[in-house]
Write an enzyme that holds these catalytic residues in place. Structure first.
Site, PDB file in Angstrom:
ATOM      1  N   HIS A 177      34.710  38.317  40.686  1.00  0.00           N
ATOM      2  CA  HIS A 177      35.426  37.885  39.485  1.00  0.00           C
ATOM      3  C   HIS A 177      34.518  37.971  38.276  1.00  0.00           C
ATOM      4  O   HIS A 177      34.838  38.600  37.278  1.00  0.00           O
ATOM      5  CB  HIS A 177      35.968  36.462  39.656  1.00  0.00           C
ATOM      6  CG  HIS A 177      36.967  36.094  38.616  1.00  0.00           C
ATOM      7  ND1 HIS A 177      36.595  35.731  37.344  1.00  0.00           N
ATOM      8  CD2 HIS A 177      38.315  36.075  38.653  1.00  0.00           C
ATOM      9  CE1 HIS A 177      37.692  35.493  36.646  1.00  0.00           C
ATOM     10  NE2 HIS A 177      38.748  35.697  37.412  1.00  0.00           N
ATOM     11  N   HIS A 239      43.986  39.793  41.177  1.00  0.00           N
ATOM     12  CA  HIS A 239      42.846  40.617  40.753  1.00  0.00           C
ATOM     13  C   HIS A 239      42.656  41.831  41.657  1.00  0.00           C
ATOM     14  O   HIS A 239      42.373  42.923  41.179  1.00  0.00           O
ATOM     15  CB  HIS A 239      41.561  39.783  40.741  1.00  0.00           C
ATOM     16  CG  HIS A 239      41.440  38.895  39.541  1.00  0.00           C
ATOM     17  ND1 HIS A 239      41.400  39.391  38.256  1.00  0.00           N
ATOM     18  CD2 HIS A 239      41.344  37.555  39.421  1.00  0.00           C
ATOM     19  CE1 HIS A 239      41.289  38.384  37.401  1.00  0.00           C
ATOM     20  NE2 HIS A 239      41.259  37.251  38.083  1.00  0.00           N
TER      21      HIS A 239
HETATM   22 CO    CO Z   1      40.781  35.579  36.941  1.00  0.00          CO
END
Ligand code: CO
Length: 296
Positions: A177, A239
């Site tokens: 991330h 994601h």
């Molecule tokens: Co995020």
């Protein structure tokens, strides 16, 4: 004189009688342990299945133990609540409910990858629940996947093991991330340990350092023709499906394609990858053991 003595004895007994209700306020609750698993959460069923897999792993390791979940992302909690598909609790609500249900000791385990903002907030929440009147007597907190230097070494080994054999010019890129929080330092640390084991294994984050821009020139230098894309996250959710494997031109897959590198997305979260889930389970084992550390 004797009357006076009798008066004082009566007064003493009266005081004892008045004190009795105060004694009844003592904590007579029997010891009752629970595990609270805390993830960022996922709005996608594809992501949630990784958490379900980890839930099953923990239930196998702790048969009969009360196991509950909390999600740290308010946006995702609100999304599911609005859609009426589920009603995930915040860590604060889950801890309050455990105390209310008579649990006295709780081992909290973070399913975050690094000790970043989400974990830091969880630490604060847990600290505020410690020593609360009539609350939980003891709360321990298990660390995220990559916290200590040993964790990072173990993670590098487990991540490569879970990918098995690759073609000679095929790289593996773990997509993290990334964060402006100091915990981001775990990503370059992981890159270092991956390179000790495999020169064609890379870390690239969406919002931190290293980024895909940092990795692209290295891929060219290593003469990489294809790459496996693996989410460095507990779940393969939004994601992984969009930033990593999506069709948009700024996804990892599209940007690699623009460089002539074919990619294969591995849409599996780390919480459902057995070798990596085992590392989180070991952190949980320590948190459960620590419940017994001090006299209660
Ligand atoms: Co995020």
């Amino acid at each position: 004189m004797q009357r006076l003595a009798r008066f004082f004895v009566l007064l003493f007994l009266l005081q004892l009688a008045l004190a009795a209700p105060a004694l009844a306020h003592g904590d007579a609750r029997p010891e009752k342990q629970a595990i609270l698993l805390v993830a960022f959460g996922s709005s996608m069923p594809e992501g949630q299945k990784a958490l379900k897999a980890f839930d099953a792993t923990v239930r196998r390791a702790y048969p009969g133990m009360e196991i509950r979940w909390a999600w740290t992302s308010r946006i995702i909690r609100d999304k599911l609540t609005a859609a009426k598909t589920a009603h995930p609790e915040s860590p604060a609500l889950a801890l309050a409910r455990l105390a209310e249900d008579g649990y006295t000791q709780v081992a909290v385990q973070s399913l975050h990858s690094i000790p970043g903002e989400e974990f830091s907030d969880l630490e604060d929440t847990v600290a505020r629940f410690r020593g609360m009147p009539k609350g939980l007597r003891k709360i321990t907190l298990g660390q995220p996947l990559m916290t200590s230097p040993e964790d990072i070494q173990h993670a590098a080994k487990a991540l490569l093991e879970s990918q098995g054999k690759r073609k000679p010019d095929e790289a593996v890129i773990f997509m993290g991330h990334g964060t402006p929080h100091s915990g981001n330092a775990m990503y370059p640390a992981l890159q270092y340990h991956l390179w000790l084991l495999d020169p064609d294994a890379f870390v690239a984050t969406v919002e931190g350092v290293p980024s895909l821009d940092d990795v692209l020139p290295l891929l060219a230098r290593h003469k990489i023709r294809s790459a496996r894309l693996v989410p460095l996250m507990a779940v393969a959710g939004d994601h992984a499906h969009n930033d990593m494997a999506g069709k948009e031109e700024d996804s990892f897959a599209s940007r690699l394609k623009a460089q002539g590198i074919a990619s294969t997305p591995v849409l599996q979260g780390l919480a459902e990858t057995p070798a990596v889930a085992a590392l989180w389970l070991e952190h949980l084992r320590r948190a459960v053991a620590a419940l017994q550390d001090e006299p209660k």
